[in-house]
Design a protein around this motif. Structure first.
Motif, PDB file in Angstrom:
ATOM      1  N   PHE A 282       0.809  -1.223   0.000  1.00 32.17           N
ATOM      2  CA  PHE A 282       0.000   0.000   0.000  1.00 32.17           C
ATOM      3  C   PHE A 282       0.844   1.274   0.000  1.00 32.17           C
ATOM      4  O   PHE A 282       0.538   2.212  -0.762  1.00 32.17           O
ATOM      5  CB  PHE A 282      -0.948  -0.019   1.201  1.00 32.17           C
ATOM      6  CG  PHE A 282      -1.969   1.076   1.193  1.00 32.17           C
ATOM      7  CD1 PHE A 282      -3.057   1.043   0.348  1.00 32.17           C
ATOM      8  CD2 PHE A 282      -1.841   2.154   2.052  1.00 32.17           C
ATOM      9  CE1 PHE A 282      -3.997   2.059   0.339  1.00 32.17           C
ATOM     10  CE2 PHE A 282      -2.772   3.174   2.053  1.00 32.17           C
ATOM     11  CZ  PHE A 282      -3.857   3.127   1.195  1.00 32.17           C
ATOM     12  N   PRO A 283       1.908   1.409   0.827  1.00 31.78           N
ATOM     13  CA  PRO A 283       2.686   2.658   0.780  1.00 31.78           C
ATOM     14  C   PRO A 283       3.282   2.949  -0.588  1.00 31.78           C
ATOM     15  O   PRO A 283       3.355   4.113  -1.003  1.00 31.78           O
ATOM     16  CB  PRO A 283       3.793   2.416   1.827  1.00 31.78           C
ATOM     17  CG  PRO A 283       3.256   1.373   2.733  1.00 31.78           C
ATOM     18  CD  PRO A 283       2.404   0.492   1.873  1.00 31.78           C
ATOM     19  N   ILE A 284       3.697   1.916  -1.304  1.00 30.29           N
ATOM     20  CA  ILE A 284       4.274   2.134  -2.627  1.00 30.29           C
ATOM     21  C   ILE A 284       3.225   2.635  -3.597  1.00 30.29           C
ATOM     22  O   ILE A 284       3.458   3.591  -4.358  1.00 30.29           O
ATOM     23  CB  ILE A 284       4.926   0.833  -3.134  1.00 30.29           C
ATOM     24  CG1 ILE A 284       6.068   0.411  -2.205  1.00 30.29           C
ATOM     25  CG2 ILE A 284       5.447   1.005  -4.562  1.00 30.29           C
ATOM     26  CD1 ILE A 284       6.704  -0.907  -2.567  1.00 30.29           C
ATOM     27  N   VAL A 285       2.050   2.009  -3.589  1.00 29.23           N
ATOM     28  CA  VAL A 285       0.969   2.431  -4.487  1.00 29.23           C
ATOM     29  C   VAL A 285       0.600   3.888  -4.234  1.00 29.23           C
ATOM     30  O   VAL A 285       0.502   4.703  -5.172  1.00 29.23           O
ATOM     31  CB  VAL A 285      -0.264   1.522  -4.307  1.00 29.23           C
ATOM     32  CG1 VAL A 285      -1.435   2.063  -5.120  1.00 29.23           C
ATOM     33  CG2 VAL A 285       0.042   0.104  -4.726  1.00 29.23           C
ATOM     34  N   VAL A 286       0.396   4.249  -2.987  1.00 22.88           N
ATOM     35  CA  VAL A 286      -0.066   5.600  -2.645  1.00 22.88           C
ATOM     36  C   VAL A 286       0.962   6.648  -3.049  1.00 22.88           C
ATOM     37  O   VAL A 286       0.622   7.687  -3.651  1.00 22.88           O
ATOM     38  CB  VAL A 286      -0.376   5.684  -1.138  1.00 22.88           C
ATOM     39  CG1 VAL A 286      -0.634   7.130  -0.732  1.00 22.88           C
ATOM     40  CG2 VAL A 286      -1.584   4.826  -0.794  1.00 22.88           C
ATOM     41  N   ASN A 287       2.226   6.406  -2.748  1.00 18.90           N
ATOM     42  CA  ASN A 287       3.250   7.412  -3.038  1.00 18.90           C
ATOM     43  C   ASN A 287       3.494   7.562  -4.535  1.00 18.90           C
ATOM     44  O   ASN A 287       3.653   8.681  -5.036  1.00 18.90           O
ATOM     45  CB  ASN A 287       4.551   7.039  -2.323  1.00 18.90           C
ATOM     46  CG  ASN A 287       4.539   7.426  -0.861  1.00 18.90           C
ATOM     47  OD1 ASN A 287       4.907   8.527  -0.496  1.00 18.90           O
ATOM     48  ND2 ASN A 287       4.116   6.511  -0.012  1.00 18.90           N
TER      49      ASN A 287
END
Length: 261
Positions: A137-142
């Protein structure tokens, strides 16, 4: 001015080690001053003795945990980068997939692990998938944020010059998203260890999490803390690797901070 800059760089290199050393000295001092039982909180010297005593099991299980974490992290990079580009470059994808991603990320991963064990059995696969799920999730959002925040005026100029949407993403969106991407990597690699350890504590044949559970069943608290320190050391090492790659790849984005304290 040049000498001052060199002193600041030297201080930046040694400061993390000084802070860690001070933290361990404070920990040791508090335990000895208040005579805390090792069963409650072992001193760093006791934990170090446990690491020396059990170095071979710690090394073997740390290798297993590192392998599963890196495998899940690699999957998170591939799928997270692809989905982040898709969401950041399409308003329809953003509004369609974001609620689903947020809802899925809100599900506690500890509740997912038993389901993964039912599907894939006890072993490495649930740990890899859990590391992937928790770092995805952090990779997708950023990445999506980096691409979506490209200035509309810049997009209009590029379209007027004949650039296709894929050209805008490739030549402007992706470079713009790189600082966001590497920032997410430094977060994702650390939380990926959380996913691996979590799965190993529930159902695994090896790994630091499984070793810590065995140590807990024997009330060997120093060995539990030894596992925690080994995991922390691996997380810091992976963070340093990600930061080094970030500095070589997107150093241009950090130039404005070089002179700050």
């Amino acid at each position: 001015m040049l000498a001052r800059a060199r002193r600041r760089r030297r201080l930046q290199r040694v400061l993390p080690w000084l802070v860690v050393l001070a933290a361990f000295l404070l920990w040791e001092g508090v335990v000895r001053l208040f005579q805390v039982d090792p069963f409650i909180l072992p001193a760093p010297s006791v934990v170090l003795g446990s690491i020396v005593q059990w170095w071979q099991p710690l090394l073997e299980n740390a290798g297993q945990t590192l392998m599963t974490t890196l495998a899940g992290f690699a999957l998170a990079i591939v799928f997270g980068l692809a989905l982040g580009v898709a969401i950041g470059s399409s308003t329809l994808m953003y509004h369609g997939l974001y609620p689903l991603l947020i809802g899925f990320n809100s599900v506690p991963k500890v509740a997912v692990v038993p389901v993964l064990v039912i599907w894939f059995g006890i072993g490495t696969v649930p740990a890899i998938i859990t590391a992937f799920l928790i770092s995805f999730f952090p990779i997708v959002v950023n990445v999506a944020t980096g691409i979506a925040t490209v200035e509309p005026e810049l997009r209009d100029v590029l379209r007027a010059l004949g650039a296709r949407p894929v050209d805008i993403i490739r030549k402007v969106g992706l470079p713009r998203a790189m600082p966001y991407f590497f920032a997410s990597l430094k977060i994702a690699i650390t939380v990926a260890f959380v996913g691996s350890i979590l799965a190993e504590t529930v159902a695994a044949n090896s790994g630091i999490g499984q070793l810590m559970m065995l140590a807990s069943s024997r009330f060997d608290v120093p060995l539990v803390f030894a596992g925690l320190l080994v995991t922390a050391a691996m997380g810091v090492a992976m963070y340093v690797v990600a930061a080094a790659i970030e500095a070589r790849t997107t150093g241009w984005a950090m130039r404005g901070q070089q002179g700050q304290i």
